[in-house]
Design an enzyme around this catalytic site. Structure first.
Site, PDB file in Angstrom:
ATOM      1  N   THR A  97       0.877  -1.164   0.000  1.00 20.19           N
ATOM      2  CA  THR A  97       0.000   0.000   0.000  1.00 20.19           C
ATOM      3  C   THR A  97       0.918   1.218   0.000  1.00 20.19           C
ATOM      4  OG1 THR A  97      -1.630  -1.274   1.265  1.00 20.19           O
ATOM      5  CG2 THR A  97      -1.906   1.078   1.310  1.00 20.19           C
TER       6      THR A  97
ATOM      7  N   GLY B  60       1.258  -1.687   4.647  1.00 21.37           N
ATOM      8  CA  GLY B  60       1.639  -2.876   5.403  1.00 21.37           C
ATOM      9  C   GLY B  60       0.518  -3.850   5.693  1.00 21.37           C
ATOM     10  N   GLY B  61      -0.650  -3.746   5.021  1.00 19.62           N
ATOM     11  CA  GLY B  61      -1.732  -4.678   5.311  1.00 19.62           C
ATOM     12  C   GLY B  61      -2.118  -4.614   6.775  1.00 19.62           C
TER      13      GLY B  61
END
Length: 605
Positions: free
Chosen positions: A416, A500-501
């Site tokens: 992201t 980073g999810g």
């Protein structure tokens, strides 16, 4: 020509030169150029500031600020540029969450640009009918099935109409110029292309765009994307209706329903469920931000369907019950890991799209509930994870033991991007945007220059009667994006966010811990080694964190394991801090993802 990142060579790296054959309308990578000027990770000054992962994007935002645009204008222009230079993480085929402090009203606003599921999607959408089992995750990702209705353009339009001062048509111009003239390929772009090369090669439109001549563009070469330049030009001329109700929308739907797979490919690429009516009905709603107080500061974040604001907020409420000090960082980090376990347990159990799930947000963010959860934390003994969810029902009990169940973490890709911007009037934007995985679904809209997202794989795949994050028609999958703004006495103090999810939440939380409790400067807080505990049996940590704190935390019962993903970094944050009236410090990563770019309008002497 536009600059990008420093040309960094790596020992043993084999550079694959781009093909000399140029196909009209195709992306091209021309011969290697001289090294570009280095980015800077910290900039301090006046008149506005920006931090992104990319020098071109930061320069675009800075140019908007210098021409009199505000933070919203600059954020949109920077995001459009990232769509060119960071096409595998930021594109108009994706979505995101936008948090804005308005200096006129002194209020924080948020805009939800999260992708939505097509109306034809049901809760068993990711179950293979042949086996009755969930699809393997890679198969679900590289498919039309994973593509949600994109929200980015609608979000830009909403932000500019409500808070901006310039038209989208003007703000797209810097990105158009870069797409036409090209940018310098750096190691990050090379690595992201390389990791996707096999699946990109199976999609004809993606291969033509990102593997020109069948090659990975070489580090130091110039990458051009005339298709995206043309797409941006048409959006500038016709408006976003061309995307949501017009011909471009029909092309998106056709790509989703009929993925352009190479006939020679062995990969099974499943068709998706999107229809033109799904695009036409998309909206980017404004939502009240989450808000908690912490150490006398007001912390604002993104409400569901993001779990960022609720989980960061709940963890801060838990941590406020402890005296955390730079004099004992090991104890502070132990408490941080324990608070993360408890907050993630509640995230998994209760947070989803509020249009489909009753999220007990008020209770999750209440001080009494934070106190109730904090009682489970021992100073010298780690909780055995996964821990059970609590009961945020409003009837708070002192040191109540969990009565809920433990749920699996689920999976979110770590790829992201985040940007932060401030302007001379005191406006601040924290904006996280994504197409999910590096390269999203792998599907490029033919001739249009951008990839489509795979956000629907953020849903949990296996149907369950009590799961808040199952697919449903029109539903937004749960996210962990956590763009965050902190106010002190009603005025901006900090803004921070990260990719980073599901590690986004812990990255933001640990940066706040470092800055506010361990008394680090913001540059030090962002650069410090990280660990992420998401209610899993072990805590994943960067090697530098293990070297510094691993033994001491293990003595407290923490199970510390190496985060061995590639690249081996947790997050890639951007932030800014108001040091005093008018003086702002913009901060980017010095190392992670090859470093970011911080700039200010008027540097301080």
């Amino acid at each position: 020509m536009p600059h990008r990142r420093t040309f960094r060579t790596a020992l043993g790296l084999i550079l694959i030169t781009a093909a000399s054959l140029v196909v009209p309308g195709q992306a091209t990578a021309s011969p290697i150029r001289a090294p570009e000027p280095a980015k800077q990770a910290v900039a301090t000054g006046y008149g506005g500031a920006v931090s992104t992962v990319d020098l071109d994007a930061s320069r675009t935002a800075l140019s908007v600020l210098k021409r009199g645009g505000n933070a919203v204008d600059a954020a949109v222009a920077a995001a459009a540029t990232l769509g060119v230079t960071e096409p595998y993480v930021a594109a108009i085929g994706g979505g995101g969450f936008f948090v804005y402090y308005d200096p006129r009203t002194h209020h924080v606003h948020t805009i939800d640009g999260r992708e939505t599921a097509p109306q034809a999607m049901k809760e068993n959408a990711f179950i293979d009918p042949a086996t009755g089992q969930p699809l393997p995750f890679p198969d679900a990702v590289t498919s039309g099935l994973s593509v949600g209705v994109p929200g980015t353009l609608a979000q830009w339009d909403q932000a500019l109409r409500r808070f901006g001062t310039q038209r989208l048509s003007a703000l797209l111009q810097p990105a158009i110029k870069i797409a036409d003239q090209g940018f310098t390929v750096d190691k990050e772009f090379y690595d992201q292309t390389a990791v996707n090369a096999d699946r990109f090669a199976d999609i004809t439109s993606t291969k033509q765009l990102f593997l020109p001549g069948g090659q990975i563009p070489a580090i130091g070469s110039t990458f051009r994307n005339p298709d995206l330049a043309a797409t941006y030009r048409t959006i500038a001329k016709r408006g976003i209706g061309w995307f949501y109700q017009g011909d471009l929308g029909r092309q998106i739907v056709n790509t989703v329903k009929h993925p352009p797979v190479d006939p020679a490919a062995k990969r099974i690429v499943r068709p998706g469920l999107m229809e033109s009516s799904d695009l036409a009905s998309y909206t980017a709603p404004s939502r009240p931000p989450t808000q908690v107080s912490y150490r006398g500061l007001n912390v604002y974040g993104m409400a569901p369907p993001s779990s960022g604001g609720s989980t960061v907020g709940e963890a801060l409420n838990i941590l406020e019950n402890f005296k955390l000090s730079k004099n004992d960082p090991v104890q502070a980090l132990h408490d941080y890991l324990e608070a993360s376990k408890l907050a993630y347990a509640d995230r998994a159990a209760y947070v989803g799209d509020p249009a489909y799930v009753k999220v007990p947000l008020t209770q999750l963010l209440s001080k009494p509930y934070g106190t109730e959860r904090s009682c489970l934390i021992s100073p010298n003994t780690a909780l055995t994870a996964p821990v059970a969810a609590g009961s945020p029902d409003g009837s708070y009990q002192t040191c109540a033991h969990p009565s809920g169940s433990a749920r699996s973490l689920g999976y979110e890709g770590p790829q992201t991007t985040n940007l932060v911007v401030s302007d001379k009037w005191g406006g601040v934007v924290a904006y996280t945007l994504t197409i999910e995985q590096f390269g999203g679904s792998g599907l490029t809209v033919p001739g249009r220059g951008f990839l489509l997202n795979n956000e629907l794989t953020d849903f949990n795949f296996t149907p369950s009667a009590t799961d808040p994050n199952l697919p449903a028609p029109g539903k937004r999958p749960r996210s962990s994006m956590a763009p965050t703004i902190l106010l002190k006495d009603g005025k901006p103090l900090l803004a921070v966010g990260s990719p980073g999810g599901s590690t986004i939440i812990t990255t933001v939380l640990q940066i706040l811990l470092n800055r506010l409790d361990l008394d680090m400067t913001l540059p030090a807080a962002i650069a410090a080694p990280r660990a992420t505990q998401r209610n899993t049996a072990g805590t994943l940590a960067e090697q530098a964190f293990i070297d510094q704190y691993g033994a001491a935390l293990t003595a407290k019962g923490q199970i510390i394991q190496l985060y061995n993903a590639s690249p081996p970094f947790i997050g890639a944050a951007t932030g800014l801090e108001f040091l005093r009236s008018g003086l702002v410090q913009a901060v980017a990563e010095p190392v992670r993802r090859n470093g970011g770019s911080a700039l200010v309008v008027r540097p301080a002497r």
